[in-house]
Structure formats: structure tokens, C-alpha cells
Write a protein that holds these residues in place. Structure first.
Motif, PDB file in Angstrom:
ATOM      1  N   ILE A  33     -25.230  89.430  25.884  1.00 14.16           N
ATOM      2  CA  ILE A  33     -24.095  90.307  26.182  1.00 14.16           C
ATOM      3  C   ILE A  33     -23.125  90.321  25.007  1.00 14.16           C
ATOM      4  O   ILE A  33     -22.618  91.383  24.616  1.00 14.16           O
ATOM      5  CB  ILE A  33     -23.379  89.858  27.470  1.00 14.16           C
ATOM      6  N   ALA A  34     -22.894  89.147  24.418  1.00 11.96           N
ATOM      7  CA  ALA A  34     -22.000  89.065  23.266  1.00 11.96           C
ATOM      8  C   ALA A  34     -22.505  89.933  22.118  1.00 11.96           C
ATOM      9  O   ALA A  34     -21.747  90.694  21.512  1.00 11.96           O
ATOM     10  CB  ALA A  34     -21.859  87.614  22.812  1.00 11.96           C
ATOM     11  N   LEU A  35     -23.806  89.845  21.837  1.00 13.79           N
ATOM     12  CA  LEU A  35     -24.383  90.621  20.738  1.00 13.79           C
ATOM     13  C   LEU A  35     -24.309  92.118  21.018  1.00 13.79           C
ATOM     14  O   LEU A  35     -23.989  92.907  20.117  1.00 13.79           O
ATOM     15  CB  LEU A  35     -25.840  90.205  20.510  1.00 13.79           C
ATOM     16  N   LYS A  36     -24.566  92.498  22.244  1.00 13.40           N
ATOM     17  CA  LYS A  36     -24.512  93.917  22.607  1.00 13.40           C
ATOM     18  C   LYS A  36     -23.132  94.501  22.317  1.00 13.40           C
ATOM     19  O   LYS A  36     -23.003  95.572  21.714  1.00 13.40           O
ATOM     20  CB  LYS A  36     -24.835  94.096  24.102  1.00 13.40           C
ATOM     21  N   HIS A  37     -22.091  93.784  22.696  1.00  8.59           N
ATOM     22  CA  HIS A  37     -20.732  94.279  22.490  1.00  8.59           C
ATOM     23  C   HIS A  37     -20.298  94.168  21.027  1.00  8.59           C
ATOM     24  O   HIS A  37     -19.520  95.001  20.548  1.00  8.59           O
ATOM     25  CB  HIS A  37     -19.759  93.543  23.408  1.00  8.59           C
ATOM     26  N   LEU A  38     -20.795  93.163  20.335  1.00  6.78           N
ATOM     27  CA  LEU A  38     -20.484  93.045  18.908  1.00  6.78           C
ATOM     28  C   LEU A  38     -21.042  94.226  18.127  1.00  6.78           C
ATOM     29  O   LEU A  38     -20.357  94.820  17.284  1.00  6.78           O
ATOM     30  CB  LEU A  38     -21.054  91.729  18.354  1.00  6.78           C
ATOM     31  N   VAL A  39     -22.280  94.565  18.402  1.00  8.79           N
ATOM     32  CA  VAL A  39     -22.904  95.711  17.722  1.00  8.79           C
ATOM     33  C   VAL A  39     -22.162  96.993  18.056  1.00  8.79           C
ATOM     34  O   VAL A  39     -21.889  97.822  17.177  1.00  8.79           O
ATOM     35  CB  VAL A  39     -24.394  95.821  18.119  1.00  8.79           C
TER      36      VAL A  39
END
Length: 244
Positions: A59-65
Motif C-alpha cells: 500500500i505504501a508503494l502504491k501511494h508513493l508511486v
């Protein structure tokens, strides 16, 4: 700066939003391997975000991207996904409870496309849930009293307001104080025939302000105003699923 690292840094900065010093540090750590430097960067940002928000790495990576690795925007994006608008307002305004209630009030108006002509018309709010109706009517009355005066506010939807105080917030004593103040006001207005001219009205209002019992009820409202805000805030928090 090593020319090789300089060229590598330019490549790296085209792939990820990284600063000069941070980029060079990662390139030195990976012996100039751009792919590994990018991987280190992503992992660092994911770990940082996950620790700040308690979400999974995916989830963190999805929002970071989605937010080009901007931590502030990423945290905001995560919060918007997992919290309702009302929850976000309560989290943002913390102990500024009256301000939070005002923000929730206007969020309801926007969500339900409620049009106001300066002050809300209570009869236009009947289709709302009882919880949102309670918040809107009480906050509107509080704001009206602040803007106009206690004396004038007693003529503004008082029966609806006192019912909400009693039935929703368990503030029967405050509701009774408002009713008694209104009764005293009406008696003095009738006694002085205020509908017959401004002089009669001025005489009545002067007598009202000198009336000890009326003063007691007005003081009671002023003293319990903070309790009213506190109780209303608790009411919203306890019924969070009924708000936007």
C-alpha cells in the motif's frame, strides 16, 4: 564530483525524484549501479512511509508511486483512502473542537448540496439523518447566537434546538434554561406591546436585560456553552458512521 557518478546521477534523477546528496550516497553505496540505487531509494521510502502510517509495504508503494514519492502527499493520500472526511477533520483539528464541528457542518452541507440563504432553514433539513440534523441545527443556533445575541437567538428555532439538547445530548437543564428565558422574554414583549412600535420594543428589551431571572438563564447558557460543544463533539465521534 566524480564525472562517472555525475552522469549516473543525472540518469538516476530522471528515474526518481532524488536530491544531489542522497543520490550520490546511494550511487557510492552501489558502486554506481543506477538500478540498485533506485531500488535502495524505493525501499527506503516504502519503509519510511509504512512506519509513519502503519500500512503494508504494498500500500505504501502504491501511494508513493501515485504521488511521485512525495512523503507528505503520500501520507495524505493514504489517510484519504482509509479515513472518512469527518474522521480526517477530527484528526486534523485535534482539541480545537468547535472548529472541527464547524468544518464537519460545512462538509455535510457540501455533501448534501444544502443551499443556505445566510442562515439555514431547519425545515429543509428534515430528510437528513437524525444525527446530522442534530449537528447542523445546534451548530447553526450556536453560530446565530454568537452573531446576533442571546436575546435574538431565543426567537430562532428554539423548540427544535431544545428538543435536540434534551433528546440527543442529554442537556435537559440547559434546554429548560433557554425555554424559561424565552418565556420571560415573551411576557415582557406582550406586556409592552412591542408590535406597536420601536419605543415599546426598546422599553421591553431594557426591562429584559434588567430582569434577574432572565440574566440567570443567559449566564447559564454562557457557562454551559463549552459543555454543549464538548457534548456535541462526543456525539459526532460516537456516531461517526452517520457523517460524511
Amino acid at each position: 564530483m566524480n564525472k562517472i557518478y555525475k552522469d549516473k546521477l543525472e540518469i538516476l534523477q530522471k528515474r526518481i525524484p532524488i536530491g544531489l546528496r542522497h543520490g550520490l550516497t546511494l550511487l557510492e553505496k552501489t558502486n554506481g549501479n543506477v538500478e540498485k540505487a533506485e531500488e535502495y531509494f524505493r525501499n527506503e521510502m516504502v519503509t519510511l512511509t509504512a512506519n509513519k502510517t502503519n500500512v503494508t509495504n504494498d500500500i505504501a508503494l502504491k501511494h508513493l508511486v501515485k504521488n511521485n514519492f512525495d512523503i507528505g502527499l503520500t501520507i495524505k493520500s493514504i489517510d484519504e483512502e482509509r479515513y472518512t472526511l469527518t474522521e480526517l477533520i477530527l484528526r486534523k483539528y485535534g482539541n480545537r473542537k468547535e472548529e472541527a464541528l464547524d468544518k464537519i457542518m460545512y462538509a455535510i452541507e457540501e455533501t448534501h448540496s444544502i443551499e443556505r440563504q445566510f442562515w439555514l432553514k431547519f425545515h429543509d433539513l428534515k430528510e437528513l439523518s437524525s444525527e446530522t440534523f442534530c449537528l447542523l441545527t445546534l451548530m447553526e443556533w450556536i453560530n446565530y447566537e454568537d452573531y446576533e445575541s442571546f436575546e435574538i437567538a431565543l426567537s430562532f428555532e428554539l423548540e427544535t434546538v431544545t428538543q435536540q439538547l434534551e433528546n440527543k445530548l442529554a442537556l435537559a437543564e440547559l434546554a429548560n434554561s433557554l425555554r424559561r428565558a424565552n418565556e420571560i422574554q415573551k411576557l415582557l414583549y406582550e406586556k409592552n406591546n412591542t408590535d406597536k412600535g420601536i419605543e415599546n420594543y426598546i422599553l421591553a428589551t431594557n426591562q429584559l436585560r434588567e430582569n434577574k431571572e432572565y440574566q440567570k438563564y443567559e449566564t447559564n447558557y454562557k457557562e454551559q456553552r463549552s459543555l454543549l460543544i464538548e457534548r456535541l463533539y462526543e456525539f459526532v465521534s460516537a456516531n461517526i458512521d452517520k457523517f460524511p
